[in-house]
Design an enzyme around this catalytic site. Structure first.
Site, PDB file in Angstrom:
ATOM      1  N   GLN A   1     -11.129  -4.046 -22.859  1.00 46.18           N
ATOM      2  CA  GLN A   1     -11.650  -3.912 -21.503  1.00 46.18           C
ATOM      3  C   GLN A   1     -12.542  -2.683 -21.322  1.00 46.18           C
ATOM      4  OE1 GLN A   1      -7.455  -4.793 -19.879  1.00 46.18           O
ATOM      5  NE2 GLN A   1      -8.803  -5.543 -18.258  1.00 46.18           N
TER       6      GLN A   1
ATOM      7  N   HIS B   1      -2.750  -6.200 -26.653  1.00 46.22           N
ATOM      8  CA  HIS B   1      -3.131  -6.360 -25.241  1.00 46.22           C
ATOM      9  C   HIS B   1      -4.138  -7.508 -25.142  1.00 46.22           C
ATOM     10  CE1 HIS B   1      -3.251  -4.258 -21.132  1.00 46.22           C
ATOM     11  NE2 HIS B   1      -3.970  -5.361 -20.997  1.00 46.22           N
TER      12      HIS B   1
ATOM     13  N   ASN C   1       1.662  -6.600 -24.449  1.00 49.78           N
ATOM     14  CA  ASN C   1       1.387  -6.542 -23.023  1.00 49.78           C
ATOM     15  C   ASN C   1       1.535  -7.921 -22.398  1.00 49.78           C
ATOM     16  OD1 ASN C   1       0.238  -5.161 -20.577  1.00 49.78           O
ATOM     17  ND2 ASN C   1      -1.272  -6.809 -20.826  1.00 49.78           N
ATOM     18  N   GLU C   2       2.315  -8.016 -21.347  1.00 50.91           N
ATOM     19  CA  GLU C   2       2.435  -9.230 -20.529  1.00 50.91           C
ATOM     20  C   GLU C   2       2.452 -10.525 -21.340  1.00 50.91           C
ATOM     21  OE1 GLU C   2      -0.656  -9.005 -17.555  1.00 50.91           O
ATOM     22  OE2 GLU C   2       0.444  -7.498 -16.436  1.00 50.91           O
TER      23      GLU C   2
END
Ligand code: BGC
Length: 405
Positions: free
Chosen positions: A18, A110, A154-155
């Site tokens: 990101q 991620h 992550n998630e």
């Protein structure tokens, strides 16, 4: 006036794809190149080059921790070929943070995967977990002495549902079966990675690490009290919020609970059927709340309720993400302040919250939504790559400096 515990962790997060720019060896880059994602990440925030400048800002804002991810596809662009220059890059990243008194919180996965890993079937293929473990082994041996806090994945459920159920993220599948498989494989990968990380620390006589996942929790609330809606809220809370944590807790592979929290999900189920029960939300503006620029409901009390829901595990909690995308920086500060007050309330009720990590330090590439949503404490001009600190960041800085809100 509310006071937070001494040693409370204050910081902000990013993830490699990101912010870094030019992550050319991962599955997202390929999908972007193929035109399967509306906007390409390109050079993103050039954080790969500008990390030190960004960490200087975090330091000025009195952050004492920073969450970021190590991009697997940079470190291992081809299967089995680890790039020493990229390992050195992340060594400098960690050293830069530590030189500023900022504790690194390191994420190993991620959302992005090396392209070679996806080509072989990615997380659907349980035989590939060993590659994630080999990457974990490499990174933890390199940086274990410098890092205490790890987030393996992550998630996991956001990843499996967006990539395999909703068809929004690479590889853009829509299969309940594959979603379940990926979710299961991610849980197994965490369990093995957790044990591996602890083993490496032990072998090297390092102090015990703190290892967890970052779980995305949502405040599922009833729109109307129908039977379908009640069942749906129950199922979503059980499956989406607690399944992963329950399973990892049972396997004794959580040293703390990492929570990413954004807001409310107002449940209104149209008809019977598993997809409806798991996915339907209210399409009307019933029970209106303030919203972020993506239309997500702002609901600080939901965080308090979720913190109460994880009290039973009796583990420390780290808020690994909480944030808002908005063009209205006053609203950003309200969002932060109100969530901090709910966290404080939970601490008063005996929940061991160790810290608060805002998403995100800088504006960045919001996956399939592109660059429009602005989550940053720091504004990024994507043309010039100039950073400007927002007033909300300064307000949060006062709280992190004093521990008082
Ligand atoms: C993710 C981030 C994302 C943020 C805002 C979380 O789901 O971990 O990568 O940018 O939420 O949507």
């Amino acid at each position: 006036m509310k006071e937070f515990p001494r040693n409370f962790l204050w910081g902000a997060a990013t993830s490699a794809h990101q912010v870094e720019g030019n992550n050319i060896y991962n599955d997202w880059w390929l999908a972007e190149e193929a035109g399967a994602i509306k906007e390409a990440s390109g050079r993103a925030c050039s954080h790969y080059e500008l990390y030190s400048e960004d960490f200087a800002i975090a330091g000025q804002l009195h952050h004492n921790c920073h969450r970021f991810s190590i991009e697997w596809s940079r470190v291992e662009p081809q299967e089995g070929n680890f790039d020493p220059l990229e390992i050195e890059h992340y060594r400098k990243v960690i050293a830069d943070l530590k030189s500023r008194g900022i504790q690194p919180v390191v994420t190993l996965h991620h959302f992005t995967n090396p392209a070679w890993f996806s080509r072989r079937g990615g997380w659907v293929n349980s035989g590939l977990q060993k590659y994630f473990l080999r990457f974990t082994d490499k990174i933890v041996r390199e940086f274990g002495a410098e890092v205490k806090f790890w987030i393996t994945i992550n998630e996991p459920l956001v990843y499996s549902s967006h990539a395999y159920l909703l068809g929004a993220w690479p590889p853009k599948k829509r299969s309940l079966f594959e979603t379940a498989r990926v979710t299961f494989n991610l849980a197994q990968a965490h369990i093995k990675a957790y044990r591996l990380i602890h083993k490496i620390y032990k072998e090297n006589s390092l102090d015990k690490p703190m290892v967890s996942i970052a779980a995305n929790l949502q405040a599922f609330e009833l729109c109307r009290p129908t039977l379908k809606n009640r069942l749906s809220v129950y199922l979503r809370h059980k499956l989406y919020n607690l399944y992963f944590i329950d399973e990892l807790f049972r396997r004794k592979t959580l040293d703390y609970i990492g929570i990413n929290y954004y807001g409310r999900n107002l449940v209104d189920v149209e008809s019977w059927g598993i997809r409806h029960l798991l996915l339907d939300t209210c399409k009307y503006n019933h029970h209106p709340l303030r919203k972020n620029s993506l239309g997500w409901d702002i609901y600080p009390e939901g965080l308090y309720k979720l913190l109460l829901a994880v009290k039973k595990y009796n583990l420390p909690v780290l808020i690994t993400e909480n944030g808002i995308c908005t063009e209205d920086d006053d609203l950003r500060w309200d969002y932060i302040r109100e969530h901090l007050l709910q966290i404080h309330r939970a601490i008063q009720d005996g929940i061991g919250v160790m810290g608060y990590i805002y998403w995100s330090l800088i504006d960045n590439f919001e996956w399939d939504k592109g660059f429009t949503p602005r989550f940053g404490l720091v504004h990024v001009d994507y043309g010039s790559q100039k950073r400007s600190v927002r007033p909300s960041a300064e307000k949060l800085a006062q709280v992190s400096a004093s521990g008082i809100i």
